[in-house]
Design a protein around this motif. Structure first.
Motif, short mmCIF file in Angstrom:
data_model
loop_
_atom_site.label_atom_id
_atom_site.label_comp_id
_atom_site.label_asym_id
_atom_site.label_seq_id
_atom_site.Cartn_x
_atom_site.Cartn_y
_atom_site.Cartn_z
N PHE A 51 -19.54 84.58 60.57
CA PHE A 51 -21.00 84.46 60.65
C PHE A 51 -21.54 85.36 61.75
N GLY A 52 -22.82 85.69 61.63
CA GLY A 52 -23.48 86.48 62.66
C GLY A 52 -24.78 87.05 62.14
N SER A 53 -25.50 87.71 63.01
CA SER A 53 -26.85 88.17 62.73
C SER A 53 -26.89 89.24 61.65
N ALA A 54 -27.89 89.13 60.77
CA ALA A 54 -28.16 90.17 59.78
C ALA A 54 -28.85 91.36 60.43
N ARG A 55 -29.28 91.23 61.69
CA ARG A 55 -30.09 92.26 62.35
C ARG A 55 -29.28 93.21 63.23
N MET A 56 -27.98 93.02 63.28
CA MET A 56 -27.13 93.89 64.09
C MET A 56 -26.46 94.89 63.17
N GLY A 57 -26.96 96.13 63.19
CA GLY A 57 -26.50 97.13 62.27
C GLY A 57 -25.32 97.94 62.76
N GLU A 58 -24.90 98.87 61.92
CA GLU A 58 -23.77 99.73 62.22
C GLU A 58 -24.02 100.47 63.54
N GLY A 59 -23.03 100.49 64.39
CA GLY A 59 -23.17 101.10 65.71
C GLY A 59 -23.35 100.07 66.81
N ASP A 60 -23.81 98.88 66.44
CA ASP A 60 -23.91 97.80 67.42
C ASP A 60 -22.50 97.34 67.79
N VAL A 61 -22.30 96.99 69.04
CA VAL A 61 -20.96 96.63 69.51
C VAL A 61 -20.40 95.44 68.73
N TYR A 62 -21.25 94.48 68.39
CA TYR A 62 -20.75 93.32 67.66
C TYR A 62 -20.51 93.63 66.19
N TYR A 63 -21.27 94.55 65.63
CA TYR A 63 -21.00 95.00 64.25
C TYR A 63 -19.59 95.60 64.19
N ASP A 64 -19.33 96.50 65.11
CA ASP A 64 -18.03 97.17 65.12
C ASP A 64 -16.90 96.17 65.37
N MET A 65 -17.13 95.22 66.26
CA MET A 65 -16.11 94.23 66.56
C MET A 65 -15.86 93.32 65.36
N ALA A 66 -16.92 92.95 64.65
CA ALA A 66 -16.78 92.10 63.47
C ALA A 66 -15.98 92.82 62.38
N GLN A 67 -16.24 94.11 62.21
CA GLN A 67 -15.51 94.90 61.23
C GLN A 67 -14.01 94.95 61.58
N GLN A 68 -13.72 95.22 62.82
CA GLN A 68 -12.32 95.30 63.26
C GLN A 68 -11.63 93.94 63.17
N THR A 69 -12.37 92.89 63.54
CA THR A 69 -11.80 91.54 63.49
C THR A 69 -11.46 91.14 62.06
N ALA A 70 -12.38 91.38 61.14
CA ALA A 70 -12.14 91.04 59.74
C ALA A 70 -10.96 91.81 59.17
N LYS A 71 -10.85 93.06 59.51
CA LYS A 71 -9.72 93.87 59.05
C LYS A 71 -8.40 93.27 59.52
N LYS A 72 -8.34 92.91 60.78
CA LYS A 72 -7.10 92.36 61.32
C LYS A 72 -6.81 90.96 60.76
N VAL A 73 -7.87 90.19 60.49
CA VAL A 73 -7.68 88.86 59.90
C VAL A 73 -7.07 88.98 58.51
N THR A 74 -7.58 89.92 57.72
CA THR A 74 -7.04 90.08 56.37
C THR A 74 -5.61 90.62 56.40
N GLU A 75 -5.31 91.42 57.39
CA GLU A 75 -3.93 91.92 57.52
C GLU A 75 -2.95 90.80 57.84
N ARG A 76 -3.48 89.68 58.33
CA ARG A 76 -2.64 88.50 58.60
C ARG A 76 -2.58 87.56 57.40
N GLY A 77 -3.20 87.95 56.29
CA GLY A 77 -3.07 87.19 55.05
C GLY A 77 -4.26 86.35 54.65
N PHE A 78 -5.35 86.39 55.41
CA PHE A 78 -6.54 85.61 55.08
C PHE A 78 -7.56 86.48 54.35
N GLY A 79 -8.37 85.85 53.49
CA GLY A 79 -9.56 86.49 52.97
C GLY A 79 -10.73 86.25 53.91
N ILE A 80 -11.85 86.89 53.63
CA ILE A 80 -13.04 86.75 54.45
C ILE A 80 -14.20 86.26 53.60
#
Length: 234
Positions: A51-80
């Motif tokens: 979950f998180g804000s719809a108002r934080m677009g690409e380039g925002d530090v949390y946008y980038d962190m969410a993208q990286q976090t989701a990628k690593k979560v799925t690499e551990r076998g979970f869906g998002i």
């Protein structure tokens, strides 16, 4: 300020007009949303809702962190699972696809409709009219919550999960807040005001974690399931 006489003159109807028929038919629409959600997600396997804000677009530090976090979560076998919208939700769905995992979008019909982001898998697109039906899906098919900075909707999902776990309506699962600068005020209020006034218990503080480290967030979820069985909630 109204006087007693003015209050006594108020006419209170014995019903709410002609809405009964609409109310009855809405039951079938509600049932339809549950059926579609259960049918599409029943065999999805272990997932993490993000979950998180719809108002934080690409380039925002949390946008980038969410993208990286989701990628690593799925690499551990979970869906998002996300709300399917822009901002942090888009970032999480994008990361899920990059990690080769399932990317679910639970959309919602709103006055200012933004549509689903393009990173949601076509097989896992579900659109809801009712918030409460959508909220069930976020919890039922998630084995953990990762919560990035967001607004009222993000807070709603966070406190919903805490309430369900606190009241033992569902089995515990890990809930992680990411962003100490953003969330520390809320966490301090929970501890310094709610706990201090006895409106929650000491053990309730342990129902969630706060971190800035995406690796720690992922490890919290993975370590939890070294001791607990992966299964749908409810």
């Amino acid at each position: 300020m109204s006087s007693k006489n003015e209050i006594s003159e108020l006419t209170i109807p014995d019903n709410f007009g002609d809405s009964h028929e609409n109310d009855v038919w809405s039951i079938f629409k509600i049932m339809g949303e549950f059926v579609e959600g259960y049918d599409k997600l029943f065999k999805i396997g272990p997932c993490v809702s993000m979950f998180g804000s719809a108002r934080m677009g690409e380039g925002d530090v949390y946008y980038d962190m969410a993208q990286q976090t989701a990628k690593k979560v799925t690499e551990r076998g979970f869906g998002i699972i996300t709300g399917g919208g822009p901002g942090i939700m888009e970032a999480a769905n994008k990361g899920a696809q990059e990690g080769g995992g399932k990317s679910v979008g639970l959309g919602i019909t709103l006055p200012h409709e933004q549509g689903l982001n393009r990173y949601v898998d076509n097989d896992y697109i579900i659109n809801f009219h009712y918030f409460f039906a959508r909220k069930v899906m976020f919890v039922k098919y998630a084995q953990g919550f990762i919560v990035f900075p967001g607004g009222f909707g993000t807070l709603d999902e966070f406190f919903e999960a805490l309430t369900l776990i606190q009241t033992k309506k569902i089995n515990p699962f890990p809930i992680v807040l990411i962003g100490t600068d953003y969330w520390s005020g809320l966490v301090h209020w929970i501890t310094d005001t709610m706990l201090a006034n006895g409106t929650i218990s000491e053990e309730d503080i342990d129902l969630f974690h706060l971190t800035d480290d995406k690796e720690e967030a992922i490890e919290i979820i993975c370590e939890f399931y070294q001791k607990h069985t992966l299964s749908p909630n409810f």
